[in-house]
Design a protein around this motif. Structure first.
Motif, PDB file in Angstrom:
ATOM      1  N   PRO A 160       6.390  10.608 -65.140  1.00  0.00           N
ATOM      2  CA  PRO A 160       6.513  11.706 -64.163  1.00  0.00           C
ATOM      3  C   PRO A 160       7.083  11.246 -62.826  1.00  0.00           C
ATOM      4  O   PRO A 160       7.691  12.024 -62.096  1.00  0.00           O
ATOM      5  CB  PRO A 160       5.075  12.199 -63.987  1.00  0.00           C
ATOM      6  CG  PRO A 160       4.200  11.357 -64.849  1.00  0.00           C
ATOM      7  CD  PRO A 160       5.041  10.463 -65.691  1.00  0.00           C
ATOM      8  N   LYS A 161       6.889   9.996 -62.469  1.00  0.00           N
ATOM      9  CA  LYS A 161       7.357   9.553 -61.166  1.00  0.00           C
ATOM     10  C   LYS A 161       8.712   8.861 -61.227  1.00  0.00           C
ATOM     11  O   LYS A 161       9.145   8.256 -60.252  1.00  0.00           O
ATOM     12  CB  LYS A 161       6.330   8.613 -60.540  1.00  0.00           C
ATOM     13  CG  LYS A 161       5.071   9.348 -60.137  1.00  0.00           C
ATOM     14  CD  LYS A 161       4.155   8.476 -59.323  1.00  0.00           C
ATOM     15  CE  LYS A 161       2.912   9.261 -58.911  1.00  0.00           C
ATOM     16  NZ  LYS A 161       1.725   8.382 -58.819  1.00  0.00           N
ATOM     17  N   ASP A 162       9.309   8.931 -62.392  1.00  0.00           N
ATOM     18  CA  ASP A 162      10.582   8.221 -62.546  1.00  0.00           C
ATOM     19  C   ASP A 162      11.727   9.096 -62.016  1.00  0.00           C
ATOM     20  O   ASP A 162      12.117  10.085 -62.640  1.00  0.00           O
ATOM     21  CB  ASP A 162      10.787   7.889 -64.031  1.00  0.00           C
ATOM     22  CG  ASP A 162      11.917   6.897 -64.231  1.00  0.00           C
ATOM     23  OD1 ASP A 162      12.808   6.841 -63.358  1.00  0.00           O
ATOM     24  OD2 ASP A 162      11.893   6.176 -65.239  1.00  0.00           O
ATOM     25  N   ASP A 163      12.254   8.728 -60.841  1.00  0.00           N
ATOM     26  CA  ASP A 163      13.283   9.538 -60.191  1.00  0.00           C
ATOM     27  C   ASP A 163      14.559   9.691 -61.013  1.00  0.00           C
ATOM     28  O   ASP A 163      15.273  10.670 -60.913  1.00  0.00           O
ATOM     29  CB  ASP A 163      13.644   8.943 -58.825  1.00  0.00           C
ATOM     30  CG  ASP A 163      12.488   9.088 -57.858  1.00  0.00           C
ATOM     31  OD1 ASP A 163      11.668  10.014 -58.087  1.00  0.00           O
ATOM     32  OD2 ASP A 163      12.361   8.282 -56.924  1.00  0.00           O
ATOM     33  N   TYR A 184      14.936  10.339 -63.969  1.00  0.00           N
ATOM     34  CA  TYR A 184      14.921  11.385 -64.986  1.00  0.00           C
ATOM     35  C   TYR A 184      14.310  12.692 -64.511  1.00  0.00           C
ATOM     36  O   TYR A 184      14.220  13.636 -65.276  1.00  0.00           O
ATOM     37  CB  TYR A 184      14.158  10.902 -66.220  1.00  0.00           C
ATOM     38  CG  TYR A 184      14.785   9.678 -66.851  1.00  0.00           C
ATOM     39  CD1 TYR A 184      16.029   9.764 -67.474  1.00  0.00           C
ATOM     40  CD2 TYR A 184      14.121   8.455 -66.835  1.00  0.00           C
ATOM     41  CE1 TYR A 184      16.591   8.640 -68.061  1.00  0.00           C
ATOM     42  CE2 TYR A 184      14.678   7.330 -67.420  1.00  0.00           C
ATOM     43  CZ  TYR A 184      15.917   7.430 -68.036  1.00  0.00           C
ATOM     44  OH  TYR A 184      16.472   6.338 -68.615  1.00  0.00           O
ATOM     45  N   ARG A 185      13.860  12.695 -63.260  1.00  0.00           N
ATOM     46  CA  ARG A 185      13.095  13.851 -62.798  1.00  0.00           C
ATOM     47  C   ARG A 185      13.824  15.161 -63.084  1.00  0.00           C
ATOM     48  O   ARG A 185      13.223  16.125 -63.550  1.00  0.00           O
ATOM     49  CB  ARG A 185      12.808  13.712 -61.303  1.00  0.00           C
ATOM     50  CG  ARG A 185      11.881  14.782 -60.786  1.00  0.00           C
ATOM     51  CD  ARG A 185      11.236  14.379 -59.489  1.00  0.00           C
ATOM     52  NE  ARG A 185      10.254  13.307 -59.680  1.00  0.00           N
ATOM     53  CZ  ARG A 185       9.644  12.668 -58.681  1.00  0.00           C
ATOM     54  NH1 ARG A 185       9.941  12.954 -57.446  1.00  0.00           N
ATOM     55  NH2 ARG A 185       8.746  11.739 -58.938  1.00  0.00           N
ATOM     56  N   ALA A 217       7.285  14.926 -69.290  1.00  0.00           N
ATOM     57  CA  ALA A 217       6.829  13.824 -68.432  1.00  0.00           C
ATOM     58  C   ALA A 217       5.436  13.405 -68.863  1.00  0.00           C
ATOM     59  O   ALA A 217       4.557  14.247 -69.036  1.00  0.00           O
ATOM     60  CB  ALA A 217       6.815  14.283 -66.977  1.00  0.00           C
TER      61      ALA A 217
END
Length: 903
Positions: free
Chosen positions: A253-256, A258-259, A279
RNA sequence: GGGCGGUUAGCUCAGCCGGUCCAGAGCGCUACGUUGACAUCGUAGAGGUCACUGGUUCGAAUCCAGUACCGCCCACCA
C-alpha cells in the motif's frame, strides 16, 4: 577343574546369546512382577514402522530402553516394556506401491481390497523380521503384550478418540489450501513437507494493464496478444505456470511506484482474464519488482491475501499435478512442461522482461520426495490451539521433564506457533475416517460403532468417508491405547501414566508432542513423566540413517551383532554419545566394546577357575588391596546409581568399564594371585570372598549395558562350588541391583594403595627406560618415612608387581647411608633407589633428577604465586586454599628430596 | 530470516551448573613382552596454545558476548 574345561578361552557371543535369550523369555522374566504399593516403571516402545527391517537407529532405541528397563527391573520395581509395531500409513503404502511398480502395476490396477491384501502380506513379513531383530538385540520387553496400531483394540481407541474430538468440535471438515503430494495423491500435514534448497529461476513477467486506450488482448500465441497495450505491471515469480490461476496482482500500500495502479485491472497472459491490482501489506516492496502475482489456489501467502480481498480461487492443477481445464490453452500438460511452454509463449508475446537464476526452498513429500503442491481441497482437521496450550502447560509446570532440557524450548516454540493438523489422507492403508455422510440431509455422523442411519435425519442413505487418518493420529494414542484404553483394563489402571518416552529427537513434533496433547485430552493425564531424547545415528557421510535410505540394508544391526555380538553394539550405543547428540557409529568403538566383553569374560574365567572348591573355614583379615578394591567398588556402586538416576547412562557405562578393566583386572586380580597361589589358605579364602563380592556385584551393575555376557558369566560364577549356596537366585536379569554401602568406603586404603600403585609404576618405568631385562629380579631400597609400615605390609605386592627380588627389597623410614651407583626415584613423599649394577649412567640420572627438580620448582612457584595472592586466599573456599597449601608442602618436600639425591 | 548443536591428542569421542583436569579414554603410533584369566592381552612411553577474539572471576576447556567454519531444525517473501 581347569578353566578351559568349563569356559571357552575367548567370549563367543554366538555361542551364548540365543540360548540366554531363550532362557529369559521362557523364564517369564520379561513380564512385570507386580509388587503391591510399588510404583511401576513403564515404557511403551516406539513402534517401528512396518515399512522394513530395523536399522541402527532402532538398535539405539532398543539399547537405551532395555538399559532402563533392566535397571528398574533389577531394582525390584514392577517393570513393563511394551513392544509394538506401527502400520505407518503413507510410508507402508508407498513401499508396497513401489514393489507393485516393479511389476508394472499401480494400486489402482488391483483395487482397494486386493491392494490391502498385498500390504498385509508385507506386514506379515516385516513384523516377523523386526521381532527377530529385536530378540537378537536382547530386548527384555513383554512380548505377550505386543501391539500393532491396526489391532482391533487400538483401532477402537482411534475411533473413540476421533468421535470425542469430533463431538467436542476439535475436529472439523474444511476446504482449504493444503499440502498435496501429486505422486501419493493425498493431502499431507505441514510436518510431512521437507523443504530443500533448489536452484531455480525468477521470471519477470509483464502483465498489460487495461485502459489507457487498450481494451483487451488479441489471440494468445499470435505474437500480438498485447499489441496496443501501453502500461504494464511486472511481477516476479518462480512458478510461471501458476499465473493461469492468478486472480489479482498485489503491491504494498505504501509503494509509490504502484499507487496509481491500485484499483485498476491487469490482463492475465494466456487465459486473458482481467484481474484487479490490490494493495496488501504482505508484499515486500524490496523483493523482485514489488508487485506480486496472487494465486490463492496454489500458494499459502496468496491464499491469505485472497481471503483479505475476497479474491476468487482458481485451481489449475489436477490431483496428479497436471494442468486442468482452467489452464486454458495449457490444459492437460504436465506441470513442468506447461512451465516450459508458457515461458516460451511469454517470450514470443514480448511479455518476459527477464529471467534470473534463483535459489529457493521447495517442499518435497517426506515419503516419496515428489515436489509438494499447495492445493485447495476438502479435508479433516484437528483444531490444535486448545490441545497445544495444555501440552505446553504440562511441561512448563513440570509434570513432564524433557531430557536434554534444550528440547523443551523447541517443543514450546512449535506448540506456540502450531497450525491446525490436517488428518485426512487420500490413502487406503490406515484407519478409515469414522464419519458417514448423509445423502439426504448432507449431515455428518461420527460414531464409535458403524452407524446404520444418519444422526441428523435418520436416513439410511449414508456413506462412510473413503479416506484414512494420518498415521500419527493412532501413534498419538500409543501410551494408552496399548494398555487397553478406552476400556478400564487392569493394565491401564496399573501402568498408566507410563514413566518414560524414549525416542529420537527427530520425532519430537510428529509424535511426542501429539502424544502429550492427545494423552492429556483423552485421559486427562500426562502420558509419561519423562521424555528422554537420544541423538541420531549417522553414517560415514553424516547422513541420518533411516528406513527410507536406498541402502538401509547396510545398517541392519544383525551385521554388527554377527561380527561383534549384541553386547558390544549395545555398550557402544549407550556409552559413546550424550543425550540428544548425534553419533557416527565408529567400528573401532564397537571393537573396543567387544574386547571389553572378552576382558570380563576372562576375568570371570580366572575367578571361576579358583572357585572350584567349597568355602573354607579359616579366613584372614582383609589387607590393604582388599580394603582398597572393596572401597573402590562401593564407591562405584554409588556413582553408577547416581548417574543412572540422572539419565547419564554413558558416563555410568564408562565408569564401569574403567573400574573393571583398570582397577579390578589390572590390579586386584594381579594381587589376588599372590593369595590364591600362595601358602596361606586363610588369605586365599579372603581373596576369594573379595573377588566374589566385587565381580558378582560388578556383573550386576553392568548387566543393563551388556545383558548377555553378564548373564552368562553370572551363571558360571554363582554356580561354582565356592559361590553356590549363597542364595544368588536363578537369573541375573532379576538379581537386585547393587546398592551403595558407605561402610565399605575407606579413603585411607584408597590413598595407601594408590601409593603402592605409583611406586610399582615408577619402578616399572625406570626398568623400561633403562632396558632392564623384564625377567630380571632387581634390588630396591625404599625410603618411605611415615609410609614405611604400610609399604612394608605390601612388600610382597611391590616385589611381585615390580619384579623386585623379595630378599633384596628394603623398606626403611630414614635413609642412613646414600646408596652409590643407584637409580634414584622420587614418588611423592617416598624415595626409591634401584642399585642396578652396571646399568646406571650417572650423568643421565643427574639430568633426569634435574628435570624432575625443574618440574617441582615450577609447581612450587605456581602454587606459591596463588597462595600469595590475597584475593585467592580471601575469596576461594577454605578447602580449596587448604588443598593448595598441601600441594605446596608436598612439592617442597619432593624438591628437597631431589636436591638431596643430587648431592 | 530465526533457533539449536558441534569445533578438545593423528582418528573417534568423554569431560563442560568454574578449583589435583598445568585436560581424559579407545583406536592408531613407539619400545618391550618376564607373569599359571585374557595377544579380543600385558608393561612402559610419545602425542593437545581444549576453533578464534574479548569479557566476568582470586581462578575458565568449563560461565557471558562476538567471530569463523561444520551440521541440524523451524519459517508463506513471490
Amino acid at each position: 577343574m581347569s578353566p578351559s574345561e568349563g569356559m571357552a578361552k575367548a567370549y563367543d557371543p554366538r555361542q551364548v546369546e540365543e540360548r540366554i535369550y531363550r532362557f529369559w523369555e521362557e523364564g517369564g522374566y520379561f513380564r512385570p512382577r507386580m509388587v503391591p504399593g510399588r510404583a511401576p516403571f513403564v515404557i511403551t516402545m516406539p513402534p517401528p514402522n512396518v515399512t522394513g527391517a530395523l536399522h541402527l537407529g532402532h538398535a539405539m532405541t532398543a539399547a537405551i530402553e532395555d538399559l532402563m528397563t533392566r535397571w528398574h527391573r533389577m531394582r525390584g520395581e514392577p517393570t513393563l516394556w511394551l513392544p509394538g509395531v506401527d502400520h505407518a500409513g503413507i510410508a507402508t503404502q508407498n513401499v508396497v506401491e513401489r514393489e507393485l511398480a516393479r511389476e508394472g502395476l499401480t494400486r489402482h490396477d488391483l483395487g482397494r481390497e486386493r491392494f490391502l491384501e498385498r500390504v498385509w502380506q508385507w506386514v506379515y513379513t516385516y513384523r516377523a523380521r523386526i521381532s527377530d531383530q529385536h530378540r537378537r538385540l536382547g530386548v527384555s520387553c513383554d512380548w505377550e503384550r505386543e501391539r500393532f496400531t491396526l489391532d482391533e483394540g487400538l483401532s477402537r481407541a482411534v475411533r473413540v478418540a476421533f468421535v470425542h474430538l469430533f463431538e467436542k468440535g476439535l475436529i472439523y471438515r474444511g476446504t482449504r489450501l493444503v499440502n498435496w503430494c501429486p505422486r501419493c495423491r493425498t493431502a499431507i500435514s505441514d510436518l510431512e513437507v521437507e523443504y530443500e534448497e533448489v536452484p531455480s529461476r525468477l521470471w519477470f513477467i509483464r502483465y498489460p494493464i487495461l485502459g489507457d486506450g487498450w481494451n483487451g488482448p488479441g489471440t494468445w500465441g499470435s505474437g500480438r496478444w498485447a499489441e496496443g497495450a501501453t502500461r504494464f505491471i511486472t511481477v516476479a515469480t518462480t512458478r510461471p505456470e501458476t499465473l493461469l490461476g492468478d486472480t489479482a496482482v498485489a503491491v504494498h500500500p505504501k509503494d509509490d511506484r504502484y499507487r496509481a495502479l491500485v484499483g485498476r485491472q491487469a490482463v492475465l497472459p494466456g487465459v486473458s482474464r482481467a484481474i484487479p491490482i490490490v494493495a496488501d501489506v504482505a508484499v515486500d516492496p524490496a523483493f523482485g519488482t514489488g508487485a506480486v502475482k496472487v494465486t490463492p489456489g496454489h500458494d499459502p501467502t496468496d491464499y491469505e491475501i485472497g481471503e483479505r480481498h475476497g479474491l476468487a480461487i482458481v485451481n489449475v492443477l489436477d490431483e496428479d499435478a497436471r494442468m486442468n481445464e482452467e489452464a486454458g490453452p495449457y490444459a492437460g500438460l504436465e506441470l513442468l512442461e506447461c512451465r516450459r511452454r508458457i515461458v516460451e509463449d511469454l517470450k514470443r508475446e514480448g511479455l518476459l522482461e527477464k529471467e534470473e537464476p534463483y535459489q529457493h526452498a521447495v517442499g518435497h513429500c517426506q515419503r516419496c520426495h515428489t515436489v509438494v503442491e499447495p492445493r485447495i481441497s476438502t479435508q479433516w482437521f484437528v483444531r490444535m490451539r486448545p490441545l497445544a496450550d495444555a501440552a505446553i502447560a504440562a511441561v512448563r509446570e513440570g509434570h513432564i521433564r524433557i531430557i536434554p532440557e534444550r528440547f523443551a524450548k523447541i517443543y514450546f516454540d512449535w506448540l506456540e506457533n502450531i497450525r491446525d493438523w490436517c488428518i485426512s489422507r487420500q490413502l487406503w492403508w490406515g484407519h478409515r475416517i469414522p464419519v458417514w455422510y448423509c445423502d439426504d440431509c448432507g449431515g455428518y455422523t461420527s460414531t464409535v460403532s458403524d452407524p446404520t442411519a444418519c444422526a441428523h435425519c435418520g436416513s439410511a442413505r449414508i456413506r462412510q468417508d473413503e479416506d484414512v487418518l494420518d498415521t500419527w493420529f493412532s501413534s498419538g494414542l500409543w501410551p494408552f491405547s496399548t494398555l487397553g484404553w478406552p476400556e478400564d483394563t487392569p493394565d491401564y489402571r496399573a501402568f498408566y501414566p507410563t514413566t518414560v518416552r524414549e525416542t529420537g529427537y527427530d520425532i519430537l513434533f510428529f509424535w511426542v508432542a501429539r502424544e502429550v496433547m492427545l494423552g492429556l485430552e483423552m485421559t486427562g493425564q500426562v502420558p509419561y513423566r519423562v521424555v528422554y531424547l537420544h541423538g541420531l545415528i549417522r553414517n560415514e557421510h553424516g547422513q541420518k540413517i533411516s528406513k527410507s535410505m536406498p541402502d538401509a540394508e547396510r545398517y541392519d544391526p544383525l551385521h554388527i551383532i554377527q561380527e561383534y555380538g549384541a553386547d558390544a553394539l549395545r555398550f557402544t550405543m549407550t556409552t559413546s554419545s550424550t543425550p540428544g547428540n548425534d553419533m557416527n557409529l565408529d567400528p573401532r568403538r564397537i571393537e573396543g566394546a567387544r574386547n571389553f566383553a572378552n576382558k570380563i569374560w576372562n576375568a570371570t574365567r580366572f575367578v571361576v577357575s579358583n572357585f572350584q572348591t567349597a568355602p573354607g573355614t579359616e579366613r584372614a583379615a582383609p589387607e590393604l588391596p582388599e580394603r582398597w578394591i572393596r572401597s573402590r567398588y562401593h564407591r562405584l556402586v554409588g556413582e553408577v546409581n547416581a548417574l543412572l538416576e540422572e539419565y547419564q547412562f554413558g558416563e555410568a557405562g564408562r565408569r564401569l568399564y574403567d573400574f573393571l578393566w583398570s582397577e579390578f583386572c589390572d590390579w586386584y586380580i594381579e594381587v589376588s594371585k599372590l593369595r590364591l597361589y600362595g601358602e596361606d589358605p586363610a588369605r586365599a579364602e579372603t581373596a576369594r570372598e573379595v573377588l566374589l563380592e566385587v565381580l558378582e556385584g560388578s556383573l550386576r551393575l553392568l548387566h543393563p549395558f551388556m545383558p548377555f555376557v553378564t548373564e552368562e558369566l553370572w551363571q558360571h560364577l554363582t554356580r561354582t562350588p565356592f559361590a553356590a549356596g549363597r542364595g544368588y537366585g536363578p537369573a541375573l536379569i532379576v538379581a537386585p541391583y547393587p546398592e551403595p554401602d558407605t561402610d565399605a568406603l575407606d579413603p585411607q586404603a584408597e590413598a595407601d594403595f594408590e601409593r603402592v600403585k605409583e611406586l610399582v609404576r615408577a619402578v616399572r618405568n625406570a626398568r623400561a627406560e633403562r632396558r632392564v631385562d623384564p625377567s630380571r629380579w632387581i634390588e630396591a631400597i625404599v625410603v618411605a618415612g611415615r609410609h614405611a609400615p604400610v609399604l612394608r605390609s605390601q612388600a610382597e605386592v611391590l616385589s611381585r608387581l615390580a619384579r623386585i627380588a623379595p630378599e633384596r627389597l628394603e623398606i626403611v623410614e630414614e635413609r642412613t647411608e646414600r646408596p652409590t651407583e643407584a637409580v634414584p626415584l622420587v614418588v611423592g613423599e617416598v624415595e626409591v633407589f634401584l642399585p642396578l649394577a652396571g646399568m646406571v649412567d650417572i650423568a643421565a640420572e643427574r639430568a633426569r633428577l634435574q628435570e624432575a627438580l625443574r618440574a617441582a620448582e615450577a609447581e612450587i612457584a605456581r602454587v606459591r604465586a596463588k597462595l600469595e595472592n590475597p584475593a585467592f586466599v580471601q575469596k576461594a573456599p577454605p578447602e580449596v586454599v587448604e588443598k593448595e597449601r598441601q600441594r605446596l608442602a608436598r612439592a617442597l618436600e619432593e624438591a628437597e628430596r631431589l636436591r638431596a639425591q643430587m648431592r
